[in-house]
Structures are given as structure tokens and as C-alpha cells.
Motif scaffolding. Structure first.
Motif, PDB file in Angstrom:
ATOM      1  N   UNK A 154      94.561  43.079  19.640  1.00  0.00           N
ATOM      2  CA  UNK A 154      93.469  44.055  19.762  1.00  0.00           C
ATOM      3  C   UNK A 154      92.612  43.844  21.001  1.00  0.00           C
ATOM      4  N   UNK A 155      92.926  42.826  21.805  1.00  0.00           N
ATOM      5  CA  UNK A 155      92.103  42.509  22.976  1.00  0.00           C
ATOM      6  C   UNK A 155      92.348  43.537  24.083  1.00  0.00           C
ATOM      7  N   UNK A 156      91.300  44.210  24.584  1.00  0.00           N
ATOM      8  CA  UNK A 156      91.491  45.189  25.668  1.00  0.00           C
ATOM      9  C   UNK A 156      91.940  44.516  26.963  1.00  0.00           C
ATOM     10  N   UNK A 157      92.592  45.280  27.818  1.00  0.00           N
ATOM     11  CA  UNK A 157      93.001  44.769  29.129  1.00  0.00           C
ATOM     12  C   UNK A 157      91.782  44.284  29.916  1.00  0.00           C
ATOM     13  N   UNK A 158      91.929  43.133  30.564  1.00  0.00           N
ATOM     14  CA  UNK A 158      90.841  42.583  31.363  1.00  0.00           C
ATOM     15  C   UNK A 158      89.773  41.873  30.562  1.00  0.00           C
ATOM     16  N   UNK A 159      89.948  41.789  29.253  1.00  0.00           N
ATOM     17  CA  UNK A 159      88.960  41.152  28.372  1.00  0.00           C
ATOM     18  C   UNK A 159      89.402  39.730  28.043  1.00  0.00           C
ATOM     19  N   UNK A 160      88.427  38.842  27.866  1.00  0.00           N
ATOM     20  CA  UNK A 160      88.698  37.454  27.495  1.00  0.00           C
ATOM     21  C   UNK A 160      88.156  37.162  26.107  1.00  0.00           C
ATOM     22  N   UNK A 161      88.695  36.118  25.480  1.00  0.00           N
ATOM     23  CA  UNK A 161      88.154  35.661  24.201  1.00  0.00           C
ATOM     24  C   UNK A 161      88.262  34.146  24.133  1.00  0.00           C
ATOM     25  N   UNK A 162      87.250  33.509  23.546  1.00  0.00           N
ATOM     26  CA  UNK A 162      87.332  32.078  23.271  1.00  0.00           C
ATOM     27  C   UNK A 162      88.139  31.886  22.002  1.00  0.00           C
ATOM     28  N   UNK A 163      89.045  30.929  22.004  1.00  0.00           N
ATOM     29  CA  UNK A 163      89.825  30.652  20.807  1.00  0.00           C
ATOM     30  C   UNK A 163      90.102  29.160  20.710  1.00  0.00           C
ATOM     31  N   UNK A 164      90.856  28.767  19.684  1.00  0.00           N
ATOM     32  CA  UNK A 164      91.262  27.369  19.521  1.00  0.00           C
ATOM     33  C   UNK A 164      92.742  27.306  19.169  1.00  0.00           C
ATOM     34  N   UNK A 165      93.418  26.296  19.720  1.00  0.00           N
ATOM     35  CA  UNK A 165      94.761  25.947  19.269  1.00  0.00           C
ATOM     36  C   UNK A 165      94.595  25.088  18.015  1.00  0.00           C
ATOM     37  N   UNK A 166      95.344  25.402  16.968  1.00  0.00           N
ATOM     38  CA  UNK A 166      95.230  24.641  15.721  1.00  0.00           C
ATOM     39  C   UNK A 166      96.512  23.870  15.442  1.00  0.00           C
ATOM     40  N   UNK A 167      96.392  22.814  14.631  1.00  0.00           N
ATOM     41  CA  UNK A 167      97.583  22.078  14.195  1.00  0.00           C
ATOM     42  C   UNK A 167      97.933  22.480  12.760  1.00  0.00           C
ATOM     43  N   UNK A 168      98.998  21.897  12.231  1.00  0.00           N
ATOM     44  CA  UNK A 168      99.488  22.315  10.910  1.00  0.00           C
ATOM     45  C   UNK A 168      98.505  21.993   9.790  1.00  0.00           C
TER      46      UNK A 168
END
Length: 355
Positions: free
Chosen positions: A61-75
Motif C-alpha cells: 500500500x506504500x505510494x511511489x516515492x514514500x518511505x516507511x520505518x519498519x523492523x526486520x523480525x525473527x521467528x
């Protein structure tokens, strides 16, 4: 200079001490060399599906040219690293993650990538090794960049990115940062990074800044430092990062550790990340947090004097139930108990440009 994540990094520069550099950033603009950060490009028709299997973000759902903060998760639902993901085009993502986690991140990504490709997934992850990264942060940042690109940037909003030409230098520039101030992170070819930095520093409002100011600025802004305020044993919900989990992802899951993380959103967690104002001496990482009755509640993960507030601020984890704003607690500093109060973050209001 100090060793940092395999690099030699400046704590401060000779013309400004840490405190002066911190205040300069809040009042004008500072240039940080953050070339140690890991920059990657994710390509292939299944790049969105692949990155959504590794992070909690709704990239679909992220628009072109847009950024988002996220996290990589483990199992087990812990945080491998935090990262900023940008939808650079329909065909690729531009991703920035921490230098201190670069080796671990790449190992994890490549292990998952092989399994994904073996099942027929069309995706590849490329490290942008020939690119540097600098961050211009502070209230003067926009006018400094505008003066060099020769155009108005009032339509360039927080957490968006674009390609620009700065005096003949091609850059990919994101309006974001790690100080709580308005500013930009600029990805630039290694061959041009010195010239770009010199162009920015020609402006009298710009000074170089190092790790010392970067740490106090991000703490005033209530921003986590990986390996201190969050780690592989901490879930995004415990870390106060539930907002990074996209609404669609909360329903569909499909990322590593979702079985632990999603029930926490409704069911609660045993500990919570909080902000604290501490009386007396500054509370540093590792200091114990206790209730007014002496019950051990948790631990400080970051702390320093706030140059803006002229108070000691800290971040840490406390047992759920003691995390509400205004709760009185104690912090043990060098075997002395000092009064502290749970406080909302950010400690200093964010100045991000939202247009």
C-alpha cells in the motif's frame, strides 16, 4: 575518532563540542556522515512479497516515492534491526538499515532469499557499495538544499524521496533523519560525496556533527538506538513500535514472528519502553528502575542530560502497569536512588516537515 561498527567515526569535530553541536542542529543545520549505514536495492517482480515476509510493513500500500520505518523480525518475534524502506519505483525498493547490524542483516536476508528463490520467487537484493550517505539535519536544511538545487521544495514532504541534481551531482534524497528535526538523508556516489559535502558546508548555517550530538539528539526525539533500546529479545509491541505494523499485516500476518507479535497487540506485553525525566545525576544504560516501594521494574537503556530541556532524560523498559505517563519511580545511579517520572516521548517535539 572511535571504532564504530567496523568504521572509524568522529564523536565530535574540533570547531564545536558535543553540546554546541547539538544546539547548532536544533537551531541551524548539521551535516552527519552516515556512510556506514547499509544501503540496499530490492528488485524483481516479487520484491514486495519478499520484503513483507521479513518485515512488519505494508509495502503493497506504500505510494511511489514514500518511505516507511519498519523492523526486520525473527521467528520468535524479536527485532533483528530497524530499517527505512522506500518505494523508489514500481520495480525496486531502496532500503537503509544499521551499520552495526549490516553483517547480521545480510546473512539473514540472504538465507531467507535463497528459500524464497528456491520456491520460484523473482527477487534479488543488491548492496549499494559504491554509494555514500550524508544527513543534513536542522531547521535550515531545506533552504540550504533549495539554494543548491535552485528550486522550491515545499512539495517535498517528510518520509518521501526523490532523485535530484545538486550542482551536477546526481543524488537520491529522502526527507527524514534521526534527530527529530526537519532534514534530509542524501545517497550520493562515493566519487562525489566529498564535493557534495563541501558544497553543503559552504553555507554558513551548516557545520559538521559527529556521534556525540547524534546520540543526544535522537534521545531527545525519543528515537531508539538498536542494540540498546531494542534487540532480538524485544518485540515491536514491547518497544512501542506497534504503529510500524501495517493494518493489513495485523490481519494477514505473514511475517516472521507474527504468531508472537500479533496477539500482543490486543493481549498486552509484560514490559514496555518508556521515557523518564530523572532528578539528580544522569541515569545511564544499565541503571535499575524501581517503584517508589522498591520493587525492581526494569532497566534504563539510554540516558543523558537534555541540552534543550536542561533536565536528565532517559529511555528504558518497565513492567506493564507502571508505564503510564506521570508514574513516579526511582532510578539507581551509582548506588543512590534518585526520583524519576515516566514521561511521554518525544521529550523535545518533532519538527518534521509535513507540508
Amino acid at each position: 575518532m572511535v571504532p564504530f561498527a567496523g568504521w572509524e567515526m568522529p564523536v565530535q569535530y574540533s570547531n564545536l563540542g558535543v553540546l554546541a553541536s547539538h544546539n547548532w542542529t536544533r537551531e541551524k543545520a548539521s551535516l552527519f556522515d552516515v556512510s556506514h549505514m547499509l544501503q540496499t536495492k530490492w528488485i524483481g517482480k516479487d520484491h514486495t512479497r519478499f520484503i513483507e515476509s521479513l518485515t512488519v510493513a505494508d509495502i503493497q500500500s506504500l505510494p511511489l516515492g514514500q518511505s516507511t520505518l519498519s523492523v526486520f523480525t525473527n521467528t520468535s518475534g524479536g527485532i533483528i534491526d530497524d530499517t527505512v524502506i522506500n518505494k523508489q519505483s514500481d520495480s525496486n525498493l531502496y532500503v537503509v538499515s544499521n551499520a552495526g547490524c549490516a553483517e547480521k542483516d545480510l546473512k539473514h536476508i540472504r538465507e531467507q532469499l535463497k528459500g524464497f528463490q528456491d520456491k520460484g520467487g523473482d527477487v534479488d537484493v543488491q548492496v549499494l557499495e559504491a554509494f555514500s550517505l550524508v544527513a543534513l539535519q536542522g531547521p535550515s536544511a531545506a533552504k540550504v538544499v533549495e539554494s543548491l538545487v535552485g528550486k522550491d521544495l515545499s512539495d517535498f514532504k517528510f518520509m518521501t524521496s526523490r532523485h535530484l541534481d545538486i550542482k551536477g551531482i546526481p543524488v537520491y534524497i529522502s526527507r527524514c533523519g534521526y534527530t527529530g528535526e526537519d532534514g534530509f538523508e542524501i545517497s550520493v556516489p562515493d566519487s562525489e560525496v566529498v564535493r557534495l559535502s563541501e558544497l553543503l558546508l559552504e553555507n554558513p548555517d551548516v557545520e559538521l556533527a559527529g556521534l556525540g550530538a547524534r546520540d543526544s539528539l535522537r534521545l531527545e526525539a525519543g528515537l531508539c538506538l538498536y542494540g540498546h533500546d531494542m534487540d532480538e529479545a524485544t518485540s515491536p509491541v514491547e518497544a512501542g513500535l506497534t504503529w510500524t505494523i501495517g493494518q493489513r499485516r495485523r490481519t494477514e500476518g505473514g511475517f516472521l514472528g507474527a504468531e508472537r507479535i500479533l496477539p500482543q497487540i490486543k493481549g498486552g506485553v509484560p514490559k514496555r519502553r518508556v521515557g523518564l525525566i530523572v532528578e539528580g545525576a544522569p541515569a545511564r544504560e544499565g541503571a535499575k528502575i524501581l517503584s517508589v516501594d522498591g520493587e525492581e521494574l526494569g532497566t534504563i537503556t539510554s540516558g543523558c542530560p537534555s541540552p534543550v530541556l536542561k533536565k536528565n532524560v532517559a529511555m528504558g523498559y518497565v513492567k506493564s502497569g507502571f508505564h503510564k505517563q506521570g508514574t513516579d519511580v526511582q532510578v539507581q545511579v551509582r548506588n543512590r536512588l534518585q526520583k524519576a517520572k515516566i514521561t511521554k516521548m518525544p521529550f523535545v517535539p518533532h519538527q518534521y516537515y509535513r507540508g
